[in-house]
Scaffold this active site. Structure first.
Site, PDB file in Angstrom:
ATOM      1  N   HIS A  69      -2.790  -5.651   0.209  1.00 45.53           N
ATOM      2  CA  HIS A  69      -2.369  -5.998   1.570  1.00 45.53           C
ATOM      3  C   HIS A  69      -3.487  -5.765   2.584  1.00 45.53           C
ATOM      4  CE1 HIS A  69      -1.297  -1.819   0.725  1.00 45.53           C
ATOM      5  NE2 HIS A  69      -1.571  -1.563   1.989  1.00 45.53           N
ATOM      6  N   ASP A  76       1.746  -0.673  -5.818  1.00 44.94           N
ATOM      7  CA  ASP A  76       1.843  -0.759  -7.287  1.00 44.94           C
ATOM      8  C   ASP A  76       3.220  -1.217  -7.767  1.00 44.94           C
ATOM      9  OD1 ASP A  76       2.334   2.895  -7.530  1.00 44.94           O
ATOM     10  OD2 ASP A  76       3.313   1.300  -6.364  1.00 44.94           O
ATOM     11  N   GLY A  79       8.601   1.825  -7.394  1.00 47.38           N
ATOM     12  CA  GLY A  79       8.316   3.197  -7.848  1.00 47.38           C
ATOM     13  C   GLY A  79       6.855   3.560  -7.588  1.00 47.38           C
ATOM     14  N   HIS A  84       1.691   4.559   2.383  1.00 51.62           N
ATOM     15  CA  HIS A  84       0.543   5.410   2.709  1.00 51.62           C
ATOM     16  C   HIS A  84       0.221   5.222   4.190  1.00 51.62           C
ATOM     17  CE1 HIS A  84      -1.911   1.803   0.982  1.00 51.62           C
ATOM     18  NE2 HIS A  84      -1.802   1.626   2.285  1.00 51.62           N
ATOM     19  N   HIS A 121       7.280  11.307   6.870  1.00 47.25           N
ATOM     20  CA  HIS A 121       6.132  11.818   6.100  1.00 47.25           C
ATOM     21  C   HIS A 121       4.865  11.055   6.471  1.00 47.25           C
ATOM     22  CE1 HIS A 121       4.091  13.294   2.318  1.00 47.25           C
ATOM     23  NE2 HIS A 121       3.416  12.170   2.518  1.00 47.25           N
ATOM     24  N   GLU A 122       4.946   9.735   6.409  1.00 45.88           N
ATOM     25  CA  GLU A 122       3.730   8.935   6.675  1.00 45.88           C
ATOM     26  C   GLU A 122       3.223   9.154   8.096  1.00 45.88           C
ATOM     27  OE1 GLU A 122       3.772   8.038   2.872  1.00 45.88           O
ATOM     28  OE2 GLU A 122       2.158   7.757   4.301  1.00 45.88           O
ATOM     29  N   HIS A 131      -1.342  16.600   2.748  1.00 46.86           N
ATOM     30  CA  HIS A 131      -0.156  16.987   1.979  1.00 46.86           C
ATOM     31  C   HIS A 131       0.001  18.509   1.949  1.00 46.86           C
ATOM     32  CE1 HIS A 131       0.064  12.880  -0.179  1.00 46.86           C
ATOM     33  NE2 HIS A 131       0.925  12.939   0.839  1.00 46.86           N
TER      34      HIS A 131
END
Lengths: 404, 79
Positions: A69, A76, A79, A84, A121-122, A131
């Site tokens: 992208h 991927d 799952g 990100h 989270h992102e 992290h």
């Protein structure tokens, strides 16, 4: 917790974001709500404020894509990697990408990924966090389904983000430098009263003919009542309704009689119990229940049916907390809590408004809950409050909802 | 094509995981295969330590299961 090498962070407190596209897995309104709620997690523990742009370049550009992208980190398929985001900097810095090959959901079921959790989270990365190896921390790299209704940021994440930006300011987070007017209807400190003053009686004249509808962006616009209704927001004044829909960018202008012909104008209060698809309107000492356009039979009823003492002759404002299933009724400088399950006023009430809603003084004209936050309207201003942390977040003009 | 044995498939998956998230760089031209394996064992140890697994340096079931969990695409350790 961890940060990125050299601990990049935004060098300002007003950060903008833009949602570039949507996943077909969810309603757009649910995507927007998930993203807004994710930002609120971080703004509630820092001085940061997030403003959504609908065009142009924002600091944080949010998009859904599958496979390759346009950056060096292709997704991927189902799952594996879910999303990100890039640390703060110009260009792609701050941007967050979500893998469209995943099944995105607003629920915490096990056949999809909760967009609010992943986005929160992102956005931690977009603000400069790396992290965490603390299991249960939001910044833990592995997705863990959990109840998001009353989700609170774990301490490790709070420590991490405050190491970068510090704690929230004490006073309501008002912009230190006013954003260009089209971007924000927040007030500059000079304008913003620190607390609600006792009701300033609107100096409305009694016109010989029906009052014209005030302009959307009239800085003195006040409302009688406000409620959500099936994902939309209705603002009432006299016989007029302003209708804000997540599906259309324009504000629709209607009259009350165009929705409920038998209801006269001039509501005092209104609120929605979303789980029952029911809106309750109050006028003087009576109330009505409607479902969509239909007024339920047997209404109006006296407000004493809800348990109010006869000394209460009218309700100033009402708002239903979708998280706690309680409804708050505001009368003068006090408020009651009503349990929608037991259909009864709770013990220990009325309580003083100022005791439980920081920064909210006496009279509340109208009240609204949206994206988990409460908005209390008084005169021409609205007060955004996080009832969980009991924090007054900011003060804005009433019509900030009208893209002024 | 020959079917890749499960073990080899897991090894490939683990290698890619460690490249993505633990900055593992395989030395293609290394004459000593064992050197790469040691380097990979070090990275497995790093990942096991991050997730609080028993640090063995071996690609055991628990470690592989953890690698297969849905996650964020940002590295856990970066240079």
């Amino acid at each position: 917790y961890s940060t990125f090498p050299m601990s990049p962070k935004w060098k300002k407190e007003d950060v903008t974001y833009r949602i570039l596209n949507y996943t077909p897995d969810m309603l757009q309104a649910d995507v927007e709500e998930a993203i807004a709620k994710a930002f609120q997690l971080w703004s509630s523990v820092t001085p940061l404020r997030f403003t959504r742009l609908h065009s142009g370049q924002a600091d944080i550009m949010i998009s859904f894509a599958a496979g390759f992208h346009g950056d060096f980190y292709s997704f991927d398929g189902p799952g594996g990697t879910l999303a990100h985001a890039y640390p703060p900097s110009s260009g792609i810095g701050g941007d967050a990408h979500f893998d469209e090959d995943e099944n995105w959901t607003k629920f915490t079921t096990y056949d999809g990924y909760n967009l609010f959790l992943v986005a929160a989270h992102e956005l931690g990365h977009s603000l400069g966090l790396g992290h965490s190896n603390v299991f249960g921390a939001l910044m833990y790299p592995i997705y863990t389904a959990r109840d998001t209704r009353d989700y609170r940021l774990p301490q490790d994440d709070i420590d991490g983000i405050q190491a970068l930006y510090g704690p929230p300011r004490e006073s309501p987070a008002l912009p230190t430098t006013a954003l260009p007017p089209q971007e924000s209807t927040e007030m500059t400190p000079a304008e913003a009263p620190t607390e609600m003053s006792p009701r300033e009686e609107p100096t409305e004249t009694t016109p010989s003919k029906a009052p014209a509808r005030p302009e959307d962006c009239d800085p003195h616009l006040t409302f009688d009542a406000i409620t959500t209704l099936r994902g939309e927001i209705l603002f009432f004044k006299g016989s007029y309704v302003w209708r804000k829909s997540p599906y259309f960018s324009e504000i629709e202008h209607d009259t009350i009689s165009s929705f409920w012909p038998s209801l006269a104008g001039g509501f005092d209060a209104a609120y929605e119990v979303d789980k029952k698809d029911r809106v309750i309107f109050f006028k003087d000492d009576q109330y009505w229940a409607v479902s969509g356009y239909n007024i339920e039979p047997g209404f109006p009823k006296p407000i004493q049916n809800l348990g109010f003492p006869t000394s209460v002759r009218k309700i100033d404002a009402a708002v239903h907390d979708q998280n706690t299933k309680k409804t708050y009724f505001f009368v003068g400088n006090k408020y009651w809590s009503f349990n929608e399950n037991t259909q009864s006023l709770e013990r220990g009430y009325p309580r003083k408004i100022a005791a439980d809603f920081q920064g909210i003084g006496h009279i509340v004209d109208a009240a609204l809950q949206k994206n988990g936050l409460f908005y209390f309207f008084h005169g021409a201003n609205q007060y955004e409050v996080d009832v969980k942390s009991k924090k007054l977040i900011r003060i804005m003009k009433n019509n900030s909802w009208f893209n002024c | 094509f020959p079917v890749v044995p499960e073990k080899e498939k897991d090894m490939q998956f683990a290698k890619k995981y460690l490249q993505n998230f633990y900055d593992f760089k395989e030395e293609k031209d290394s004459l000593f295969k064992s050197k790469n394996l040691n380097h990979m064992a070090d990275k497995i140890r790093e990942m096991q330590s991050f997730f609080g697994l028993e640090v063995t340096g071996e690609l055991n079931h628990k470690t592989l299961d953890m690698m297969k969990q849905p996650r964020c695409g940002i590295p856990d350790i970066r240079s």
